[in-house]
Design a protein around this motif. Structure first.
Motif, PDB file in Angstrom:
ATOM      1  N   VAL A  54     -35.090  84.182  97.279  1.00  0.00           N
ATOM      2  CA  VAL A  54     -36.521  83.464  98.472  1.00  0.00           C
ATOM      3  C   VAL A  54     -36.513  83.090  99.835  1.00  0.00           C
ATOM      4  O   VAL A  54     -37.333  83.832 100.746  1.00  0.00           O
ATOM      5  CB  VAL A  54     -37.084  81.562  98.896  1.00  0.00           C
ATOM      6  CG1 VAL A  54     -38.524  81.168  98.942  1.00  0.00           C
ATOM      7  CG2 VAL A  54     -37.411  81.743  96.726  1.00  0.00           C
ATOM      8  N   ALA A 180     -38.126  85.963  90.908  1.00  0.00           N
ATOM      9  CA  ALA A 180     -39.285  85.222  91.658  1.00  0.00           C
ATOM     10  C   ALA A 180     -39.173  84.893  93.145  1.00  0.00           C
ATOM     11  O   ALA A 180     -39.896  84.367  93.769  1.00  0.00           O
ATOM     12  CB  ALA A 180     -38.053  83.795  91.291  1.00  0.00           C
ATOM     13  N   GLY A 181     -37.908  84.813  93.009  1.00  0.00           N
ATOM     14  CA  GLY A 181     -37.549  84.898  94.746  1.00  0.00           C
ATOM     15  C   GLY A 181     -37.715  86.060  95.913  1.00  0.00           C
ATOM     16  O   GLY A 181     -38.755  85.837  97.129  1.00  0.00           O
ATOM     17  N   THR A 184     -41.549  87.213  95.421  1.00  0.00           N
ATOM     18  CA  THR A 184     -42.893  86.389  94.912  1.00  0.00           C
ATOM     19  C   THR A 184     -42.986  84.986  95.463  1.00  0.00           C
ATOM     20  O   THR A 184     -43.790  84.655  96.689  1.00  0.00           O
ATOM     21  CB  THR A 184     -43.108  85.919  93.180  1.00  0.00           C
ATOM     22  OG1 THR A 184     -42.105  87.216  92.264  1.00  0.00           O
ATOM     23  CG2 THR A 184     -43.864  85.241  93.422  1.00  0.00           C
ATOM     24  N   LEU A 185     -42.342  84.520  95.538  1.00  0.00           N
ATOM     25  CA  LEU A 185     -41.846  82.849  96.484  1.00  0.00           C
ATOM     26  C   LEU A 185     -41.785  83.239  97.833  1.00  0.00           C
ATOM     27  O   LEU A 185     -42.099  82.669  98.542  1.00  0.00           O
ATOM     28  CB  LEU A 185     -40.373  81.589  96.070  1.00  0.00           C
ATOM     29  CG  LEU A 185     -41.144  81.297  94.496  1.00  0.00           C
ATOM     30  CD1 LEU A 185     -39.551  80.478  94.144  1.00  0.00           C
ATOM     31  CD2 LEU A 185     -42.348  80.860  94.556  1.00  0.00           C
ATOM     32  N   LEU A 188     -44.640  83.923  99.521  1.00  0.00           N
ATOM     33  CA  LEU A 188     -45.216  81.907  99.066  1.00  0.00           C
ATOM     34  C   LEU A 188     -45.685  81.556 100.506  1.00  0.00           C
ATOM     35  O   LEU A 188     -46.004  80.999 100.985  1.00  0.00           O
ATOM     36  CB  LEU A 188     -45.519  81.730  97.759  1.00  0.00           C
ATOM     37  CG  LEU A 188     -46.186  80.389  97.563  1.00  0.00           C
ATOM     38  CD1 LEU A 188     -47.979  80.637  97.371  1.00  0.00           C
ATOM     39  CD2 LEU A 188     -46.012  79.751  96.058  1.00  0.00           C
ATOM     40  N   VAL A 189     -43.918  81.165 100.439  1.00  0.00           N
ATOM     41  CA  VAL A 189     -43.164  80.139 101.799  1.00  0.00           C
ATOM     42  C   VAL A 189     -44.089  80.275 102.970  1.00  0.00           C
ATOM     43  O   VAL A 189     -44.153  79.942 104.018  1.00  0.00           O
ATOM     44  CB  VAL A 189     -42.019  80.710 101.668  1.00  0.00           C
ATOM     45  CG1 VAL A 189     -41.127  79.434 102.886  1.00  0.00           C
ATOM     46  CG2 VAL A 189     -40.995  79.839 100.677  1.00  0.00           C
ATOM     47  N   THR A 297     -48.108  87.786  96.275  1.00  0.00           N
ATOM     48  CA  THR A 297     -47.319  86.850  95.383  1.00  0.00           C
ATOM     49  C   THR A 297     -47.528  87.399  94.054  1.00  0.00           C
ATOM     50  O   THR A 297     -47.390  86.650  93.092  1.00  0.00           O
ATOM     51  CB  THR A 297     -47.855  85.003  95.812  1.00  0.00           C
ATOM     52  OG1 THR A 297     -47.019  85.595  97.311  1.00  0.00           O
ATOM     53  CG2 THR A 297     -47.356  84.091  95.417  1.00  0.00           C
ATOM     54  N   ALA A 301     -45.716  87.949  90.798  1.00  0.00           N
ATOM     55  CA  ALA A 301     -45.693  86.442  89.897  1.00  0.00           C
ATOM     56  C   ALA A 301     -46.262  87.240  88.243  1.00  0.00           C
ATOM     57  O   ALA A 301     -46.420  86.733  87.309  1.00  0.00           O
ATOM     58  CB  ALA A 301     -47.033  85.652  90.062  1.00  0.00           C
TER      59      ALA A 301
END
Length: 460
Positions: A54, A180-181, A184-185, A188-189, A297, A301
Motif C-alpha cells: 500500500v 490489494a496494496g 489498489t489501496l 485509494l490512500v 482503484t 479492485a
C-alpha cells in the motif's frame, strides 16, 4: 494484472524439511486458516506485505503530476526517471529468488526494506528539496531494488513453509495482498490524503513512507517461523546454475521468450498510463487527479477476484485461449475505450461520462487478469527447471516497469496521448498473436499428452 509469479530455485516445497513438518502439523490440527491455504506461521507476513505494498503504491499515480507541477519536469523526463527505476525493479525481480535461497528470505526482505526506506528518505529530504535532477534520478532509481526484494523474498518464504497440499492457495493469498496494496489501496490512500485530508502531494509521499515502515515492522516482528531465517540451499552454486539456466532458456527456447514478452506487454500500458494519464484527465477531460486515482482503484479492485476466475477458466478453456481472448484482445479493446469513451461522452455533454469511464476501466481490469495462465505456460515449457522458467517469466514483469515509461519518454512528444493509447492497444494485439502460438503448451489440449513431467506436489 496477471499474478507476478515467482518460485525459488534449488529447493522444492515438497522436499524441504520444514515443509514436510508443516504439512504434518496441518494434517494433525486442521483449522480454518489451514483450509483457506493461509500458513499460520506467516499470517503477519501477509499483513505486513499488504501494508508495505500500500505504501509503495501511494506514489504510483501522483509522482508524474507532482514532478511536472512542482519541479518543472516534462512528461518525457518523468518517463525517463521511472524507466531508470524500472531497470532496478527488473534486476531485483530476477535476482530475488536466487538471493533468497542463498541468504534466506528474511535477510533479503530486510535488505529490500532497508533499501526502500534509506533511499526514499534521501529522495524526500535531499533530492526533492534541492530539486537536483541528478539526485532525484539516483535516489529514486536505487530505491527500485527495494520492493521486489521485500515482496518476492516473502513469496520464497511462503513456498518453503506452506503445506504442499495448499501451496497454490498460499501463493494466491500472496497475490491478493500484493495487488490489494499496489496499486489498489495505494491509489485509494493517495485519493484520501489529497481530497479528504487536503495534504499536498509532497506530504502524501511521506504517508507512503509511514506505511512501508509499518508493513516491514509487522512482518519482521510478527513472523516467528525459522525457515526463512537461514539459507534454503546447501550448495550456493545451485543459485548460479538456476540464474544462468533462466537466461539460457530465453536464448534457446523461442516459446519461453514469447511468454516473457507477452507478460511484459501485459503490464507495459499500466506503467505507461501512470505517466501521462493524470495530465490527460486534467487537461483533456477536465477531471481531477483524485478521479484518476479512483479509476486506478476500480481497475485493480476488479482485477483481484478475476485473477482467481481466469485461473480456473484457463484450466478448462485452455491456457493459451484464455490469455489470447480474455487477456490480450479484451485489453486491446478496453485500452482504446479508456480514451474514446470519455472523449465522446464529454463531447456529447453526457453527465455520466465519468461513470462510463469507470466501467471501461473495470473491463480493462478484467482483461489484465486474463493473462493469469501465462505463469502455468512458463512452467510447462521447462517442467524440470521451474525456478529457472519462472525467473525468465519474472524478467518480463520487471521489464514492463521500465518499458512502459520508456515508451512514454520516447514517444509522447511525437505521438501524444491518443497515439500512445493506440500503440498500447496494438501491443496487446501483438500479445494475442504470440499467445496463440503457445496453444500446444497445455496438457490435454491440441494433442498434447494429458500428463507431462511436472512434480505432483507443485500441481496440488
Amino acid at each position: 494484472m496477471a499474478p507476478q509469479a515467482l518460485t525459488h530455485p534449488g529447493t522444492h516445497p515438497s522436499t524441504h524439511p520444514s515443509t514436510a513438518a508443516g504439512a504434518t502439523n496441518v494434517l494433525a490440527r486442521p483449522r480454518l486458516l489451514d483450509r483457506l491455504g493461509l500458513p499460520r506461521p506467516l499470517l503477519w507476513g501477509y499483513v505486513g506485505l499488504a501494508l508495505f505494498m500500500v505504501g509503495d503504491g501511494v506514489e504510483t499515480n501522483i509522482l508524474a503530476p507532482f514532478l511536472t507541477g512542482d519541479h518543472g519536469f516534462s512528461i518525457p523526463l518523468v518517463g525517463t526517471l521511472v524507466t531508470v527505476y524500472g531497470v532496478a525493479v527488473a534486476i531485483a525481480a530476477f535476482l530475488s529468488a536466487a538471493l533468497s535461497d542463498l541468504w534466506g528470505p528474511r535477510r533479503v526482505m530486510m535488505i529490500g526494506a532497508g533499501i526502500w526506506v534509506v533511499f526514499n528518505l534521501l529522495f524526500l529530504t535531499v533530492a526533492l528539496t534541492s530539486s537536483n535532477i541528478m539526485l532525484i534520478f539516483v535516489t529514486y532509481g536505487l530505491r527500485g531494488f527495494g520492493y521486489p526484494f521485500f515482496a518476492y523474498g516473502f513469496l520464497v518464504w511462503i513456498t518453503a513453509t506452506a503445506n504442499p497440499r495448499h501451496l497454490a492457495s498460499s501463493i494466491g493469498w500472496f497475490y491478493v495482498a500484493f495487488t490489494a496494496g499496489l496499486p489498489t489501496l495505494g491509489a485509494l490512500v493517495a485519493t484520501g490524503a489529497l481530497d479528504i485530508f487536503h495534504l499536498s502531494m509532497y506530504q502524501t509521499l511521506w504517508v507512503s513512507l509511514v506505511l512501508v515502515v509499518s508493513g516491514a515492522v509487522v512482518a519482521f516482528i510478527g513472523v516467528k517461523d525459522k525457515t526463512g531465517r537461514k539459507p534454503l540451499v546447501d550448495n550456493p552454486s545451485e543459485v548460479v546454475t538456476v540464474l544462468s539456466y533462466g537466461l539460457k532458456l530465453l536464448a534457446t527456447k523461442p516459446r519461453v521468450l514469447l511468454v516473457m514478452l507477452t507478460r511484459m506487454i501485459n503490464s507495459i500500458p499500466t506503467y505507461g498510463m501512470a505517466i501521462f494519464f493524470p495530465a490527460l484527465f486534467v487537461d483533456r477531460f477536465g477531471w481531477s487527479i483524485g478521479q484518476f486515482l479512483i479509476l486506478t482503484t476500480v481497475i485493480y479492485a476488479v482485477n483481484i477476484p478475476f485473477n482467481l476466475v481466469f485461473g480456473a477458466l484457463g484450466d478448462r478453456f485452455g491456457w493459451s485461449r484464455t490469455v489470447t481472448w480474455f487477456g490480450a484482445v479484451l485489453c486491446a479493446v478496453s485500452m482504446i475505450g479508456l480514451y474514446v469513451v470519455p472523449v465522446y461522452a464529454i463531447g456529447q455533454g453526457w453527465p455520466f461520462a465519468y461513470g462510463l469511464t469507470l466501467l471501461v476501466g473495470a473491463i480493462f481490469g478484467i482483461g489484465l487478469a486474463g493473462f493469469v495462465p501465462l505463469s502455468a505456460i512458463a512452467v510447462s515449457l521447462a517442467p524440470q527447471q521451474p525456478g529457472a522458467a519462472m525467473s525468465s517469466y519474472n524478467l518480463g514483469i520487471g521489464a514492463a516497469v521500465f518499458a512502459g515509461p520508456l515508451l512514454v519518454a520516447l514517444l509522447y512528444g511525437p505521438l501524444g496521448a491518443l497515439g500512445l493509447v493506440v500503440l498500447f492497444a496494438a501491443l496487446y494485439l501483438v500479445a494475442a498473436v504470440m499467445a496463440s502460438v503457445l496453444r500446444g503448451t497445455q496438457p490435454g489440449f491440441h494433442g498434447v499428452p494429458a500428463r507431462i513431467p511436472f512434480d505432483d506436489a507443485r500441481l496440488n
